[in-house]
Design an enzyme around this catalytic site. Structure first.
Site, PDB file in Angstrom:
ATOM      1  N   GLY A  22       0.890  -1.181  -0.005  1.00  0.00           N
ATOM      2  CA  GLY A  22      -0.062  -0.004  -0.029  1.00  0.00           C
ATOM      3  C   GLY A  22       0.907   1.404   0.036  1.00  0.00           C
ATOM      4  CG  HIS A  25       5.176   5.176  -4.883  1.00  0.00           C
ATOM      5  ND1 HIS A  25       5.660   4.263  -5.893  1.00  0.00           N
ATOM      6  CD2 HIS A  25       5.716   4.500  -3.581  1.00  0.00           C
ATOM      7  CE1 HIS A  25       6.729   3.328  -5.581  1.00  0.00           C
ATOM      8  NE2 HIS A  25       6.500   3.299  -4.269  1.00  0.00           N
ATOM      9  CG  HIS A  28       3.204   0.794  -5.637  1.00  0.00           C
ATOM     10  ND1 HIS A  28       3.165   1.817  -4.489  1.00  0.00           N
ATOM     11  CD2 HIS A  28       3.777  -0.267  -4.887  1.00  0.00           C
ATOM     12  CE1 HIS A  28       3.911   1.275  -3.542  1.00  0.00           C
ATOM     13  NE2 HIS A  28       4.245   0.186  -3.748  1.00  0.00           N
ATOM     14  CD  GLN A  52       7.415  -7.572   3.898  1.00  0.00           C
ATOM     15  OE1 GLN A  52       6.658  -8.385   3.414  1.00  0.00           O
ATOM     16  NE2 GLN A  52       8.088  -6.491   3.228  1.00  0.00           N
ATOM     17  CE  LYS A 140      13.359   1.648  -2.992  1.00  0.00           C
ATOM     18  NZ  LYS A 140      12.609   1.308  -1.967  1.00  0.00           N
ATOM     19  CB  SER A 176      10.647   4.337  -1.274  1.00  0.00           C
ATOM     20  OG  SER A 176      10.261   3.839   0.159  1.00  0.00           O
ATOM     21  CB  SER A 177       5.466   3.454   0.795  1.00  0.00           C
ATOM     22  OG  SER A 177       4.913   3.004  -0.393  1.00  0.00           O
TER      23      SER A 177
HETATM   24  O1  PAF Z   1       7.841  -4.988  -1.626  1.00  0.00           O
HETATM   25  C1  PAF Z   1       6.846  -4.987  -1.119  1.00  0.00           C
HETATM   26  O2  PAF Z   1       6.098  -4.200  -1.043  1.00  0.00           O
HETATM   27  C2  PAF Z   1       6.653  -6.176  -0.204  1.00  0.00           C
HETATM   28  O3  PAF Z   1       7.904  -6.797   0.319  1.00  0.00           O
HETATM   29  C3  PAF Z   1       5.892  -7.371  -0.714  1.00  0.00           C
HETATM   30  C4  PAF Z   1       6.680  -7.958  -2.010  1.00  0.00           C
HETATM   31  C5  PAF Z   1       4.491  -6.809  -1.205  1.00  0.00           C
HETATM   32  C6  PAF Z   1       5.665  -8.417   0.107  1.00  0.00           C
HETATM   33  O4  PAF Z   1       4.964  -8.064   1.384  1.00  0.00           O
END
Ligand code: PAF
Length: 274
Positions: A22, A25, A28, A52, A140, A176-177
């Site tokens: 989410g 930007h 995406h 993560q 990226k 990048s967010s």
């Molecule tokens: O790059 C990301 O936004 C995340 O690491 C992903 C691939 C959606 C996995 O949570």
């Protein structure tokens, strides 16, 4: 989600999938547009994946803006937004994870223990839920992209994993967010990271192939900007992320992570052949 995807595929339509966390930007949205070229149906997921993030990382402060994101996706004509919650993805008693034996603990993985296990696990689950024909990721996150491509291959997913070029603001900063959290002063300084990386590429193009000399060029340049705390800068093989002993003699990528204020920036540059 799976039922919908199976209906589309049963009708002979292809499904392309863009997994995200989410705070969408233009980078995406470029992935979405590329996905639309590949397949009749496009699915985007938004899930800020708790596993993560390390205990001291920015899970709590990661930007969340589901409503605005959803509007952007509708206006592009995305067919489905899959936004599960953490309790559905990891119910009590969850205990199965995916990791890469060789490349999870290098580069970003060295500084973010468990990060890539979290990424591979969630994307593996998302692949099983969405069952796409194509999955698109931004380059990226170069290490992430190579690990996901390898996971799809090693675990026999019938999915083509596609890497798309990094989108940059006009001053060179990779989108990048997390950029949303830079102060105006930090935002003004942030493109220096990419500039120093370009100097390495210029030196390589000019005939300098020694790994150490190239990395020193980067380090020297970054000394002019002490606000950055460089975590790592490495030159690795473009397809396998293997190290170079001395000369850069095959396709290579420069990968960098640096802290600026409270934000950890990462960037990479696929280097021109010497
Ligand atoms: O790059 C990301 O936004 C995340 O690491 C992903 C691939 C959606 C996995 O949570």
């Amino acid at each position: 989600m799976r039922q919908l995807s199976r209906e589309w595929r049963a009708a002979g339509e292809k499904v392309a999938f863009v997994p995200t966390m989410g705070a969408l930007h233009d980078g995406h949205l470029a992935l979405v547009k590329e996905a639309q070229k590949k397949a009749e149906r496009v699915v985007v997921s938004i899930f800020v994946n708790p596993i993560q993030f390390g205990p001291k990382e920015d899970f709590a402060s990661y930007p969340r803006m589901l409503q605005a994101d959803s509007e952007k996706l509708s206006s592009l004509g995305v067919n489905a937004l899959f936004a599960p919650n953490a309790a559905d993805m990891y119910p009590a008693g969850y205990e199965t994870y995916v990791f890469n034996e060789k490349r999870s603990d290098i580069l970003c993985g060295h500084f973010r223990p468990g990060h890539f296990q979290g990424v591979l696990t969630v994307v593996c689950k998302l692949f099983h839920i969405v069952e796409p024909d194509f999955a698109l990721f931004g380059k990226k996150d170069y290490q992430q992209f190579t690990l996901l491509k390898k996971m799809a291959q090693d675990l026999c997913f019938p999915i083509e994993v596609i890497g798309c070029p990094t989108l940059r603001d006009p001053d060179g900063l990779a989108m990048s967010s997390r950029n949303l959290r830079l102060t105006p002063e930090e935002r003004a300084l942030a493109p220096e990271l990419h500039r120093a990386m370009q100097m390495v590429n210029e030196a390589l193009k000019g005939g300098e192939t020694q790994r150490k000399v190239l990395l020193d060029i980067f380090a020297e340049q970054m000394k002019h900007f002490p606000a950055f705390r460089v975590e790592y800068a490495e030159i690795r093989g473009a397809s396998d992320l293997a190290d170079f002993s001395e000369a850069i003699d095959r396709p290579a990528v420069l990968l960098v992570a640096a802290h600026l204020g409270s934000v950890r920036l990462i960037d990479n540059l696929e280097l021109s052949s010497p």
